[in-house]
Design an enzyme around this catalytic site. Structure first.
Site, short mmCIF file in Angstrom:
data_model
loop_
_atom_site.label_atom_id
_atom_site.label_comp_id
_atom_site.label_asym_id
_atom_site.label_seq_id
_atom_site.Cartn_x
_atom_site.Cartn_y
_atom_site.Cartn_z
CE LYS A 88 -0.26 0.10 5.02
NZ LYS A 88 -1.01 0.33 6.23
CE1 TYR A 152 -2.39 0.21 -2.42
CE2 TYR A 152 -3.03 2.53 -2.40
CZ TYR A 152 -3.18 1.24 -1.93
OH TYR A 152 -4.13 0.97 -0.97
CE1 TYR A 179 -11.74 -1.25 2.90
CE2 TYR A 179 -9.37 -1.28 3.24
CZ TYR A 179 -10.58 -1.95 3.13
OH TYR A 179 -10.59 -3.31 3.28
P1 NAD Z 1 -1.13 -3.75 6.30
O1 NAD Z 1 0.15 -3.69 5.58
O2 NAD Z 1 -1.14 -3.45 7.76
O3 NAD Z 1 -1.84 -5.17 6.08
C1 NAD Z 1 -1.63 -5.95 4.93
C2 NAD Z 1 -1.40 -7.38 5.39
O4 NAD Z 1 -1.18 -8.19 4.23
C3 NAD Z 1 -0.16 -7.52 6.27
O5 NAD Z 1 -0.45 -8.34 7.37
C4 NAD Z 1 0.87 -8.17 5.36
O6 NAD Z 1 1.81 -8.95 6.07
C5 NAD Z 1 -0.03 -9.00 4.47
N1 NAD Z 1 0.56 -9.31 3.16
C6 NAD Z 1 1.20 -8.46 2.33
N2 NAD Z 1 1.59 -9.11 1.22
C7 NAD Z 1 1.17 -10.40 1.35
C8 NAD Z 1 1.28 -11.54 0.54
N3 NAD Z 1 1.89 -11.50 -0.65
N4 NAD Z 1 0.74 -12.70 0.97
C9 NAD Z 1 0.11 -12.76 2.19
N5 NAD Z 1 0.00 -11.70 2.99
C10 NAD Z 1 0.52 -10.52 2.58
O7 NAD Z 1 -2.13 -2.76 5.54
P2 NAD Z 1 -3.58 -2.28 5.93
O8 NAD Z 1 -3.50 -0.83 6.20
O9 NAD Z 1 -4.18 -3.17 6.92
O10 NAD Z 1 -4.30 -2.44 4.52
C11 NAD Z 1 -5.04 -3.60 4.18
C12 NAD Z 1 -5.51 -3.48 2.75
O11 NAD Z 1 -6.30 -2.29 2.62
C13 NAD Z 1 -4.39 -3.37 1.73
O12 NAD Z 1 -4.75 -4.13 0.59
C14 NAD Z 1 -4.36 -1.89 1.39
O13 NAD Z 1 -3.91 -1.65 0.08
C15 NAD Z 1 -5.81 -1.50 1.55
N6 NAD Z 1 -6.00 -0.08 1.88
C16 NAD Z 1 -5.39 0.45 2.98
C17 NAD Z 1 -5.56 1.80 3.27
C18 NAD Z 1 -4.91 2.43 4.47
O14 NAD Z 1 -4.90 3.65 4.55
N7 NAD Z 1 -4.39 1.67 5.43
C19 NAD Z 1 -6.35 2.60 2.43
C20 NAD Z 1 -6.95 2.02 1.32
C21 NAD Z 1 -6.78 0.68 1.06
C1 UD1 Z 2 -1.52 7.63 1.54
C2 UD1 Z 2 -1.41 7.16 0.15
C3 UD1 Z 2 -2.65 6.32 -0.16
C4 UD1 Z 2 -2.69 5.11 0.77
C5 UD1 Z 2 -2.69 5.62 2.19
C6 UD1 Z 2 -2.54 4.47 3.17
C7 UD1 Z 2 -0.09 8.85 -1.00
C8 UD1 Z 2 -0.11 9.95 -2.01
N1 UD1 Z 2 -1.29 8.31 -0.72
O1 UD1 Z 2 -2.70 8.36 1.62
O2 UD1 Z 2 -2.65 5.86 -1.47
O3 UD1 Z 2 -3.86 4.35 0.53
O4 UD1 Z 2 -1.58 6.51 2.41
O5 UD1 Z 2 -1.30 3.88 3.09
O6 UD1 Z 2 0.96 8.45 -0.50
N2 UD1 Z 2 1.07 14.48 5.72
C9 UD1 Z 2 1.92 15.43 6.28
N3 UD1 Z 2 3.01 14.99 6.95
C10 UD1 Z 2 3.31 13.65 7.11
C11 UD1 Z 2 2.43 12.69 6.52
C12 UD1 Z 2 1.32 13.15 5.83
O7 UD1 Z 2 1.69 16.62 6.18
O8 UD1 Z 2 4.32 13.31 7.73
C13 UD1 Z 2 -0.17 14.96 5.02
C14 UD1 Z 2 -0.22 14.54 3.56
O9 UD1 Z 2 0.39 15.50 2.76
C15 UD1 Z 2 -1.74 14.46 3.34
C16 UD1 Z 2 -2.27 14.02 4.70
O10 UD1 Z 2 -1.27 14.34 5.64
O11 UD1 Z 2 -2.27 15.72 3.05
C17 UD1 Z 2 -2.56 12.53 4.78
O12 UD1 Z 2 -1.41 11.81 4.37
P1 UD1 Z 2 -1.30 10.22 4.56
O13 UD1 Z 2 -1.66 9.86 5.95
O14 UD1 Z 2 0.03 9.80 4.04
O15 UD1 Z 2 -2.48 9.66 3.66
P2 UD1 Z 2 -2.73 9.84 2.08
O16 UD1 Z 2 -1.69 10.61 1.42
O17 UD1 Z 2 -4.13 10.30 1.93
#
Ligand code: NAD
Ligand code: UD1
Length: 344
Positions: A88, A152, A179
């Site tokens: 991610k 991504y 999300y």
């Molecule tokens: P995370 O990295 O904490 O969780 C992902 C999990 O998948 C981890 O436990 C990791 O070990 C496992 N994993 C990764 N590659 C793997 C593989 N090849 N085989 C088996 N397991 C594997 O991330 P998260 O924040 O919990 O995100 C979960 C999902 O939601 C991801 O697909 C991410 O792209 C999506 N997502 C996250 C956010 C966010 O802001 N956290 C936003 C939008 C979408």
């Molecule tokens: C980022 C990813 C998004 C991913 C998500 C979860 C980018 C461009 N987007 O979202 O695709 O799904 O993380 O992994 O990387 N900020 C600061 N200082 C910091 C960190 C962030 O000012 O140290 C600001 C950023 O500029 C943004 C906001 O905080 O305006 C949120 O940032 P972040 O938490 O990284 O989330 P996204 O960028 O929305």
């Protein structure tokens, strides 16, 4: 009989909170995870919190068909799958796009293949609001055009499209949840977000500044056309997101006809970086020193989704506010200063 659900990536941030909600609701779970970005400790704590042993672990890679089949064959038939496993980090996806296409798209293809083989065609997929690219009209609705600008988001949209094709081809029930920005932690402080190294994301960076692990927050740009010049996002509590998965599964299990759903999962309420900083200071009483630096490449000024479709179809809406996101995230950070690595 309890329904059995396979959770890929169930040890991760969102997966562990969702596993807890599902265990508390009486589901039997199989988690497939290779711990690429997580720790088995998260799953131990989930079981303790839920006071349940109905969670089995298969350590393996979602790209490995044998490993996925092992997860399917572990116990009784699997009724549905939630697919979190993936990568991610946007910047990493730009630096190493093939790896992202492999894990995110190929991993999903292998999983869907195993699902076909096991006659299990009910799936909730983790998509992202970044599939909308750099939109200019808000709030975002699911029917608005997608225009992902980095590998991504491109891989996530490609998986959505692969799943649409499957739904057209047969008896699948699929929900793609887009999300927005999940933050916070379970209120117990036992499970939470555990980034390795320097956090990329705003919220864990703030909690580490509050804990004194980092001297100050760097705000990436204050020259956006937003109310205070800093970037706006739709932050939601990870427990609200976890509950969204449970109601989505329930909806799919009760669907009589095959179908595909695409839903925004957010609060609908955008907050700027400074709003979050001030909200955190107010909720915890702790100062967050910051400096404004240059914009981060790839950042968009604003992302804010309309969550009405999720409310209409699932009856779900986010219940927890920014103060609760901050309090719960801070409880987790204090209790686990080095994340799951704090465990002796
Ligand atoms: P995370 O990295 O904490 O969780 C992902 C999990 O998948 C981890 O436990 C990791 O070990 C496992 N994993 C990764 N590659 C793997 C593989 N090849 N085989 C088996 N397991 C594997 O991330 P998260 O924040 O919990 O995100 C979960 C999902 O939601 C991801 O697909 C991410 O792209 C999506 N997502 C996250 C956010 C966010 O802001 N956290 C936003 C939008 C979408
Ligand atoms: C980022 C990813 C998004 C991913 C998500 C979860 C980018 C461009 N987007 O979202 O695709 O799904 O993380 O992994 O990387 N900020 C600061 N200082 C910091 C960190 C962030 O000012 O140290 C600001 C950023 O500029 C943004 C906001 O905080 O305006 C949120 O940032 P972040 O938490 O990284 O989330 P996204 O960028 O929305």
């Amino acid at each position: 009989m309890a329904r059995r659900v396979l959770i890929t990536g169930g040890a991760g941030f969102i997966g562990s909170h969702t596993a807890l909600v599902l265990l508390e609701q009486g589901y039997e779970l199989v988690v497939l995870d290779n711990f690429d970005n997580s720790s088995p400790e998260a799953l131990k704590r989930v079981k303790t919190l839920a006071n349940s042993n109905a969670l089995e672990l298969v350590e393996g890679d979602v790209r490995d068909l044998d490993a996925v089949n092992r997860a399917f064959d572990r116990g009784g038939p699997v009724d549905g799958v939630i697919h979190f496993a993936g990568l991610k980090a946007v910047a990493e996806s730009v630096a190493n796009p093939l790896h992202y296409w492999d894990v995110n798209l190929n991993g999903s293809r292998v999983l869907a293949t195993a699902m076909e083989q096991h006659q299990c065609r009910t799936l909730v997929f983790s998509s992202t609001s970044t599939v909308y690219g750099e939109p200019e009209v808000f709030p975002l609705h699911e029917e608005m055009p997608t225009a992902p600008v980095h590998p991504y988001a491109q891989t996530k949209l490609a998986v959505e499209q692969m799943l649409s094709a499957l739904c057209r081809s047969g008896d699948w029930r699929v929900a793609c949840l887009r999300y927005f920005n999940p933050v916070g932690a379970h209120p117990s402080g036992r499970i939470g977000e555990d980034p390795l190294g320097t956090p990329n994301n705003l919220f864990p960076f703030i909690t580490q500044v509050a804990a004194g692990r980092r001297d100050k927050l760097r705000i990436f740009g204050q020259d956006y056309s937003t109310h205070d010049g800093t970037g706006i996002r739709d932050y939601l509590h990870v427990m609200d997101l976890a509950e969204a998965h449970s109601v989505t599964l329930d909806h799919l299990f009760h669907s009589t006809a095959p179908h595909q759903l695409t839903l925004n999962i957010g609060t609908g309420c955008g907050l700027s970086v400074l709003d979050v900083v001030r909200g955190f200071e107010k909720a915890t009483g702790l100062p967050i020193p910051y400096e404004v630096v240059a914009r981060r490449p790839g950042d968009v000024p604003k992302l804010e989704g309309c969550p009405q479709k999720a409310k209409d179809i699932l009856g779900w809406s986010a219940k927890r506010d920014l103060a609760q996101m901050c309090r719960d995230g801070w409880t987790w950070q204090q209790a686990n200063p080095l994340g799951y690595r704090s465990v002796p």
